[in-house]
Design a protein around this motif. Structure first.
Motif, short mmCIF file in Angstrom:
data_model
loop_
_atom_site.label_atom_id
_atom_site.label_comp_id
_atom_site.label_asym_id
_atom_site.label_seq_id
_atom_site.Cartn_x
_atom_site.Cartn_y
_atom_site.Cartn_z
N ARG A 58 -10.56 0.52 11.62
CA ARG A 58 -9.38 -0.07 12.34
C ARG A 58 -8.34 -0.42 11.43
O ARG A 58 -8.59 -0.98 10.00
CB ARG A 58 -9.65 -1.42 12.98
CG ARG A 58 -10.58 -1.11 14.07
CD ARG A 58 -11.31 -2.20 14.80
NE ARG A 58 -10.39 -3.23 15.06
CZ ARG A 58 -10.43 -4.31 16.07
NH1 ARG A 58 -11.55 -4.40 16.59
NH2 ARG A 58 -9.41 -5.13 16.28
N SER A 59 -6.90 -0.43 11.75
CA SER A 59 -6.02 -0.68 11.09
C SER A 59 -5.99 -2.30 10.42
O SER A 59 -6.41 -3.18 11.24
CB SER A 59 -4.64 -0.71 11.84
OG SER A 59 -3.61 -1.24 11.18
N ARG A 60 -5.60 -2.70 9.30
CA ARG A 60 -5.58 -3.83 8.84
C ARG A 60 -4.13 -4.65 9.00
O ARG A 60 -4.16 -5.70 8.70
CB ARG A 60 -5.90 -3.96 7.34
CG ARG A 60 -7.46 -3.62 6.98
CD ARG A 60 -7.74 -3.60 5.62
NE ARG A 60 -7.61 -4.73 5.00
CZ ARG A 60 -7.74 -5.25 3.70
NH1 ARG A 60 -7.75 -3.94 3.04
NH2 ARG A 60 -7.49 -6.27 3.21
N GLY A 61 -3.20 -3.93 9.64
CA GLY A 61 -1.87 -4.54 10.01
C GLY A 61 -0.81 -4.36 8.92
O GLY A 61 0.16 -5.04 9.02
N PHE A 62 -1.18 -3.58 7.96
CA PHE A 62 -0.11 -3.51 6.88
C PHE A 62 -0.43 -2.48 6.49
O PHE A 62 -1.21 -1.61 6.16
CB PHE A 62 -0.17 -4.62 5.93
CG PHE A 62 -1.51 -4.75 4.97
CD1 PHE A 62 -1.25 -4.43 3.84
CD2 PHE A 62 -2.74 -5.46 5.47
CE1 PHE A 62 -2.60 -4.34 2.79
CE2 PHE A 62 -3.96 -5.40 4.59
CZ PHE A 62 -3.71 -4.91 3.37
N GLY A 63 0.82 -1.97 5.29
CA GLY A 63 0.77 -0.74 4.51
C GLY A 63 1.75 -1.00 3.52
O GLY A 63 2.43 -2.11 3.34
N PHE A 64 1.89 0.12 2.84
CA PHE A 64 2.73 0.07 1.61
C PHE A 64 3.54 1.63 1.71
O PHE A 64 3.17 2.67 2.07
CB PHE A 64 2.09 -0.06 0.32
CG PHE A 64 1.27 -1.19 -0.10
CD1 PHE A 64 2.07 -2.20 -0.58
CD2 PHE A 64 0.01 -1.37 0.35
CE1 PHE A 64 1.43 -3.44 -0.61
CE2 PHE A 64 -0.65 -2.63 0.27
CZ PHE A 64 0.08 -3.69 -0.26
N VAL A 65 4.75 1.39 0.96
CA VAL A 65 5.60 2.60 1.02
C VAL A 65 6.10 2.78 -0.39
O VAL A 65 6.69 1.68 -0.90
CB VAL A 65 6.74 2.86 1.85
CG1 VAL A 65 7.63 3.82 1.65
CG2 VAL A 65 6.34 2.68 3.61
N THR A 66 6.16 3.90 -1.24
CA THR A 66 6.49 3.90 -2.50
C THR A 66 7.74 5.20 -2.17
O THR A 66 7.26 6.08 -2.18
CB THR A 66 5.47 4.28 -3.69
OG1 THR A 66 4.42 3.36 -3.48
CG2 THR A 66 5.90 4.48 -4.96
N TYR A 67 8.70 4.88 -2.96
CA TYR A 67 9.85 5.69 -2.91
C TYR A 67 10.00 6.24 -4.35
O TYR A 67 9.65 5.75 -5.37
CB TYR A 67 11.05 4.83 -2.33
CG TYR A 67 11.15 4.71 -1.22
CD1 TYR A 67 11.64 5.64 -0.27
CD2 TYR A 67 10.99 3.41 -0.77
CE1 TYR A 67 11.65 5.44 1.21
CE2 TYR A 67 11.23 3.10 0.75
CZ TYR A 67 11.35 4.11 1.75
OH TYR A 67 11.49 3.74 3.05
#
Length: 124
Positions: A58-67
């Protein structure tokens, strides 16, 4: 030699230029493809991930994006009303570990363990 201490204890310096963001408060239905597509409009993405619990998937409700550069991060941060499925999400700059991190902790990087509690360790 502790190096410079950035941001003064409130977490990393929000004026520091970084290429990665933390996205919190995601609805559980959001998956990697939708997440990446949304943030791609701000710049070239090198990596993006929604964090999942390995045990429950299940999703932990957060994420990361690296540009590919700090410029898209500045664009994303400027906008205050990012929404996924009608829920406003929280966006913060993500600082490399050892740079005080997002949660602060104040002070120099000295091994990083600030545990406590947990009961006695040595029963001598």
């Amino acid at each position: 030699n502790n190096g410079p201490i950035l941001g003064g204890g409130g977490g990393g310096d929000q004026n520091q230029r970084v290429s990665k963001i933390f996205v919190g408060g995601l609805p559980p239905e959001v998956r990697d493809a939708e997440f990446r597509e949304y943030f791609a409009e701000y710049g070239t993405i090198v990596d993006s991930t929604v964090m999942f619990d390995n045990a429950t998937n299940r999703s932990r409700g957060f994420g990361f994006v690296t540009y590919d550069s700090p410029d898209p991060v500045e664009k994303v941060i400027r906008r205050k009303d990012h929404r996924f499925r009608n829920r406003i999400v929280e966006i913060k700059k993500a600082f490399p570990k050892g740079n005080e991190g997002m949660r602060g902790g104040g002070g120099a990087d000295r091994g990083g363990f600030r545990g406590g509690g947990g009961g006695p360790r040595d029963m001598r």
